[in-house]
Design an enzyme around this catalytic site. Sequence first.
Site, PDB file in Angstrom:
ATOM      1  N   LYS A   1      -9.918  13.005   8.099  1.00 29.08           N
ATOM      2  CA  LYS A   1      -9.412  12.653   9.420  1.00 29.08           C
ATOM      3  C   LYS A   1      -9.351  13.896  10.298  1.00 29.08           C
ATOM      4  O   LYS A   1      -9.190  15.008   9.794  1.00 29.08           O
ATOM      5  CB  LYS A   1      -7.982  12.094   9.292  1.00 29.08           C
ATOM      6  CG  LYS A   1      -7.890  10.700   8.709  1.00 29.08           C
ATOM      7  CD  LYS A   1      -6.442  10.237   8.670  1.00 29.08           C
ATOM      8  CE  LYS A   1      -6.306   8.855   8.066  1.00 29.08           C
ATOM      9  NZ  LYS A   1      -6.968   7.782   8.818  1.00 29.08           N
TER      10      LYS A   1
ATOM     11  N   LYS B   1       0.859  -1.188   0.000  1.00 34.66           N
ATOM     12  CA  LYS B   1       0.000   0.000   0.000  1.00 34.66           C
ATOM     13  C   LYS B   1       0.887   1.227   0.000  1.00 34.66           C
ATOM     14  O   LYS B   1       1.676   1.430   0.922  1.00 34.66           O
ATOM     15  CB  LYS B   1      -0.905   0.000   1.234  1.00 34.66           C
ATOM     16  CG  LYS B   1      -1.615   1.349   1.481  1.00 34.66           C
ATOM     17  CD  LYS B   1      -2.531   1.315   2.705  1.00 34.66           C
ATOM     18  CE  LYS B   1      -3.049   2.713   3.045  1.00 34.66           C
ATOM     19  NZ  LYS B   1      -3.945   2.745   4.225  1.00 34.66           N
TER      20      LYS B   1
ATOM     21  N   ARG C   1      -7.490  -0.392   1.096  1.00 29.88           N
ATOM     22  CA  ARG C   1      -8.019  -1.630   0.504  1.00 29.88           C
ATOM     23  C   ARG C   1      -8.480  -1.384  -0.932  1.00 29.88           C
ATOM     24  O   ARG C   1      -8.432  -2.286  -1.760  1.00 29.88           O
ATOM     25  CB  ARG C   1      -9.143  -2.187   1.394  1.00 29.88           C
ATOM     26  CG  ARG C   1     -10.346  -1.293   1.527  1.00 29.88           C
ATOM     27  CD  ARG C   1     -11.199  -1.617   2.761  1.00 29.88           C
ATOM     28  NE  ARG C   1     -10.593  -1.096   3.989  1.00 29.88           N
ATOM     29  CZ  ARG C   1     -11.130  -1.243   5.189  1.00 29.88           C
ATOM     30  NH1 ARG C   1     -12.261  -1.912   5.350  1.00 29.88           N
ATOM     31  NH2 ARG C   1     -10.534  -0.731   6.256  1.00 29.88           N
TER      32      ARG C   1
HETATM   33  N1  BES Z   1      -4.019   4.648   6.899  1.00 30.93           N
HETATM   34  C1  BES Z   1      -5.127   4.404   7.724  1.00 30.93           C
HETATM   35  C2  BES Z   1      -4.830   3.412   8.845  1.00 30.93           C
HETATM   36  C3  BES Z   1      -3.872   3.914   9.879  1.00 30.93           C
HETATM   37  C4  BES Z   1      -4.324   4.685  10.933  1.00 30.93           C
HETATM   38  C5  BES Z   1      -2.540   3.582   9.816  1.00 30.93           C
HETATM   39  C6  BES Z   1      -3.424   5.118  11.889  1.00 30.93           C
HETATM   40  C7  BES Z   1      -1.653   4.013  10.770  1.00 30.93           C
HETATM   41  C8  BES Z   1      -2.093   4.789  11.815  1.00 30.93           C
HETATM   42  C9  BES Z   1      -6.264   3.832   6.893  1.00 30.93           C
HETATM   43  O1  BES Z   1      -6.345   4.283   5.592  1.00 30.93           O
HETATM   44  C10 BES Z   1      -7.536   4.222   7.566  1.00 30.93           C
HETATM   45  O2  BES Z   1      -7.793   5.388   7.623  1.00 30.93           O
HETATM   46  N2  BES Z   1      -8.286   3.262   8.058  1.00 30.93           N
HETATM   47  C11 BES Z   1      -9.498   3.515   8.717  1.00 30.93           C
HETATM   48  C12 BES Z   1     -10.514   2.513   8.252  1.00 30.93           C
HETATM   49  C13 BES Z   1     -11.912   2.793   8.668  1.00 30.93           C
HETATM   50  C14 BES Z   1     -12.396   4.084   8.015  1.00 30.93           C
HETATM   51  C15 BES Z   1     -12.789   1.637   8.264  1.00 30.93           C
HETATM   52  C16 BES Z   1      -9.241   3.381  10.213  1.00 30.93           C
HETATM   53  O3  BES Z   1      -8.447   2.540  10.622  1.00 30.93           O
HETATM   54  O4  BES Z   1      -9.821   4.156  10.965  1.00 30.93           O
HETATM   55 ZN    ZN Z   2      -4.580   4.893   4.752  1.00 29.99          ZN
HETATM   56 MN    MN Z   3      -7.415   6.093   5.434  1.00 34.85          MN
END
Ligand code: BES
Ligand code: ZN
Ligand code: MN
Length: 487
Positions: free
Chosen positions: A264, A252, A338
């Site tokens: 975010k 990724k 994903r």
């Molecule tokens: N890149 C993030 C995951 C992440 C968060 C990695 C903090 C490292 C530190 C990913 O793209 C993401 O935002 N995932 C979401 C998924 C959710 C919206 C289903 C998450 O983990 O909150």
């Molecule tokens: Zn991400």
């Molecule tokens: Mn994300």
Amino acid sequence: MQIRFVDDSSAPAARIIAHLVNQDAMPAGLEPVLVEAAKMSRFAGKAGQMFEGFVERGGKVVRVALAGIGAPSAEDRRSAIEKAGAALAAKYQSAGEDELLLDLSGLGLSADEAAAALLGARLRAWRHDVYRTKLTDDKKPSLTSIAVKGAPGGTQAKWEVEAAVAEGVEFTKQLITEPANQLYPESFVARCEAAMEGTGLSLRVLHPDEMRRLGMGALLGVAQGSAREPRLLVMEWQGGKKDERPLALVGKGVTFDTGGISLKPPAGMEDMKWDMGGAGVVAGTMLALAKRGAKANVVGFCGLVENMPDGNAQRPGDVVTSMSGQTIEVINTDAEGRLVLCDVLTYAQREFNPAAIIDLATLTGAMIVALAHEYGGMFSNDEELAAKIDKAGKATGDMVWRFPLGKAYDKMIDSQIADMKNMGARFGGSITAAQFLQRFIEDKRPWAHLDIAGMVWADKPGATWDKGATGYGVRLMDAFVRENLEG
Ligand code: BES
Ligand code: ZN
Ligand code: MN
């Protein structure tokens, strides 16, 4: 960090002389005052212990450093030695001397173990000072070389292999450390091209036109909010038998993840510059494999996009069609990893028919909730593959912990309007993300997904890294290839 091997006659008159020390076995020939002083400081050569003393030798004051490596019979011997090497590098990196003499005589180390000490030192010494213009002299790294004396026979050959791995780890750390105004899909590719030139890796770069032609609607949907064009970087290494199906490594590479329209919160958002960590590991691993001439066929894939909010960004509720033909309802634009990976997984399988696939991704925050910063999360449809990765983790210290997959979890991503949605319910977020990816694995092909969200970046120094990028994953993948695909 330069490593050079010397013998008694060519050893430099270094001002820092370091010894690794077995438990309760002080090196022979040390000044009695030093031995006494070490004893007074309760230094006994236990793993992790350090002692520093100053003595006069040949009319000059020299520092003598002792780093404990524990008992020779200890189970984690190799790791204790690696950490001792790392501790020496950390301590003397900015000590004002440009060279340290490491004396390994009389320890009874194997060549492997000696090389581990050097690997630890080199990895721990890596820093990224490019953007610091005001480092004071006493903070500037001074140590550029380690002269190694008394290394067991064969150490040099082992070191050449480890040095290639170190190069890979360092490349990964560098990619992960660069901020997103410097590192975006196009410049990520350019850095790989520069680092990989002349290594024997063949690179292929897919641009948006080609992606559209292939129908990569999921990846393109994420990219469409960004002014930066996406790229798919393919790095091919053919070191194995000609007709042997390759291992595919898929990373990724979200060069910045704002969350998109599902924006975010601001606190900590800067961390999302390392949301390309999986791609960073894949690139570093490919470099390491090429540099050490691995006798295996491996193809690395980096799905590179930036996830931004914009007038043209995709919206929650949008339905996109992936390259596989499966449709996806984008419930949350922040579950973008994903969406990128699914199209890269399809491309990798259709184009290269790999024998196995391992993907690496900073995929979910939930992974950090589950495992903190100690293990990467592993998901797999194949017992044997999972066992091999687990073993490589234990051997390198890049540890993984396996999580379940199953029908009940898979159901959680069924959609009302499309074949699936890109997020599940509140709970089991890392597992539903893995289930999503599994829907893109064809023909029950052996596959493992490593969610490395908690491992890429560290807020405090660790065994072989300073604060910041850890390089986690490169040694894991390198060891996996070494143990299972070569020889
Ligand atoms: N890149 C993030 C995951 C992440 C968060 C990695 C903090 C490292 C530190 C990913 O793209 C993401 O935002 N995932 C979401 C998924 C959710 C919206 C289903 C998450 O983990 O909150
Ligand atoms: Zn991400
Ligand atoms: Mn994300």
